[in-house]
Design a protein around this motif. Sequence first.
Motif, PDB file in Angstrom:
ATOM      1  N   HIS A 181       0.837  -1.209   0.000  1.00 57.34           N
ATOM      2  CA  HIS A 181       0.000   0.000   0.000  1.00 57.34           C
ATOM      3  C   HIS A 181       0.871   1.259   0.000  1.00 57.34           C
ATOM      4  O   HIS A 181       0.492   2.285   0.570  1.00 57.34           O
ATOM      5  CB  HIS A 181      -0.945  -0.028   1.208  1.00 57.34           C
ATOM      6  CG  HIS A 181      -1.908  -1.180   1.170  1.00 57.34           C
ATOM      7  ND1 HIS A 181      -2.919  -1.267   0.257  1.00 57.34           N
ATOM      8  CD2 HIS A 181      -1.981  -2.326   1.907  1.00 57.34           C
ATOM      9  CE1 HIS A 181      -3.591  -2.402   0.444  1.00 57.34           C
ATOM     10  NE2 HIS A 181      -3.044  -3.063   1.420  1.00 57.34           N
ATOM     11  N   THR A 188      -8.873  -6.825   4.493  1.00 58.50           N
ATOM     12  CA  THR A 188      -8.698  -7.022   3.055  1.00 58.50           C
ATOM     13  C   THR A 188      -9.903  -7.802   2.525  1.00 58.50           C
ATOM     14  O   THR A 188     -10.122  -8.955   2.913  1.00 58.50           O
ATOM     15  CB  THR A 188      -7.390  -7.776   2.750  1.00 58.50           C
ATOM     16  OG1 THR A 188      -6.303  -7.084   3.383  1.00 58.50           O
ATOM     17  CG2 THR A 188      -7.151  -7.854   1.247  1.00 58.50           C
ATOM     18  N   THR A 196      -4.961  -1.502  -3.236  1.00 58.31           N
ATOM     19  CA  THR A 196      -5.086  -2.963  -3.218  1.00 58.31           C
ATOM     20  C   THR A 196      -4.910  -3.606  -4.589  1.00 58.31           C
ATOM     21  O   THR A 196      -4.252  -4.632  -4.724  1.00 58.31           O
ATOM     22  CB  THR A 196      -6.471  -3.354  -2.643  1.00 58.31           C
ATOM     23  OG1 THR A 196      -6.669  -2.614  -1.450  1.00 58.31           O
ATOM     24  CG2 THR A 196      -6.572  -4.833  -2.375  1.00 58.31           C
ATOM     25  N   THR A 227      -9.087  -2.686   0.463  1.00 54.51           N
ATOM     26  CA  THR A 227      -8.536  -2.719   1.811  1.00 54.51           C
ATOM     27  C   THR A 227      -9.074  -1.516   2.580  1.00 54.51           C
ATOM     28  O   THR A 227      -9.146  -0.407   2.042  1.00 54.51           O
ATOM     29  CB  THR A 227      -6.996  -2.669   1.777  1.00 54.51           C
ATOM     30  OG1 THR A 227      -6.528  -3.779   1.014  1.00 54.51           O
ATOM     31  CG2 THR A 227      -6.411  -2.737   3.187  1.00 54.51           C
TER      32      THR A 227
END
Lengths: 246, 246
Positions: free
Chosen positions: A60, A74, A132, A154
């Motif tokens: 990320h 997630t 993500t 996420t």
Amino acid sequence: MESIKNRRTIRKYKQDDVPAALLNELLEESFRASTMGNMQLYSVVVTRNAEMKSRLAPAHFNQPMVTSAPVVLTFCADFNRFSKWCEQRKAVPGYNNFISFLNAATDALLVTQNFCTLAEEAGLGICYLGTTIYNPDQIIDLLELPELVVPVATITVGYPDECPEQPDRLPVQGIIHEEKYQDYTPSMIDQIYAYKEALPENKHFVEINHTETLAQIFTDIRYKKADNEFMSEGLKKVLKRQGFDK
Amino acid sequence: MESIKNRRTIRKYKQDDVPAALLNELLEESFRASTMGNMQLYSVVVTRNAEMKSRLAPAHFNQPMVTSAPVVLTFCADFNRFSKWCEQRKAVPGYNNFISFLNAATDALLVTQNFCTLAEEAGLGICYLGTTIYNPDQIIDLLELPELVVPVATITVGYPDECPEQPDRLPVQGIIHEEKYQDYTPSMIDQIYAYKEALPENKHFVEINHTETLAQIFTDIRYKKADNEFMSEGLKKVLKRQGFDK
């Protein structure tokens, strides 16, 4: 709904933990979202472990919320569980293809938004990480996602330790179309983006980035063509790797 | 939230119209959802006209809600508006690629779910039509969607004229994974699907469809491999047609 009308993304969280019972209750409620043929084509991986958060962070782009939030969720498109059930019941699953990926991603994203609404209504703050799908490979390895499972969203979750300004939104007239899509004329574009362009913080962005226009910050700095093309190739490879290749 | 906890899909609607002011207010609130870089990569086409509904219906396999609901909403992934703005501001957009489609589709789906929650909280009933991505070509033609616009979700909306049973959901333990994805063993699959398989209505489905298992209804009747592969090809062609081809 006030919690939706007044919502803002929260990137700073209090140290307080999010109780497991509350989190599970909110997730369970979120699973009430509409789902394709009631197949529930999603899974959620809960990250609380500090080491796991540190290992997730690079995927990320090291956004600090990943390590500072008590919980990282997630949300994954998941045709693995359903296909395993089929195989165990003398049924031949046919979900290793693109439409099935998009069906499962849709299911997962509806649940993601439902969870966000419920979490905010319960006094929690969330941040949606669009990263993500930029580095899904790393997330797949770390969370050990099997074939037919792809991470699509996420969310970092915790009790808010800030109350930032609400971001601007385009005028609704620029987004809603009656009966048919009315394509945008140059003067409509000017009108729709006028407020955003006039905001002092956006003028400041243009100044410090030495661009001529606000749009150039998006095309030349934040969401560049070359990056998008690179990540598109990566995402196609990931869909192949995870078995959604037909 | 009671409206989420108790939600059910509504397929029968009262004749009462949904006031335009209410609809616009709910849509405006729904646009508060998280959005990639605050780009708001979505558009919504509102269908109220009876002839337009009749023409949309075949794209949704003539599900009766399309013509009987007072309002049909088509939520679209939209990089057209944003790209036009870029071009008008000396910025070169680079969003004609797969990751940009998925980013826009994500934005659109978060807004879709937000709208559904708000509509239900306001006493309306909704039905999510998963058929949108099965026949996007027809919808694109009818709603005159330009390049970089792809329909991703359709919602029928109206005041409920039924209160159906709430559908079952899988046990949450079958969906939530702690820290890492725990792949499903045969006995876990048995446990997760036991309740669903034991439901009288599902046993009845198996009986009237003359299948051996419930899973076979999905693989052999409802969501068949050949159909999925055909629609996957169609969807890939549509992404190309709409310019998300890089």
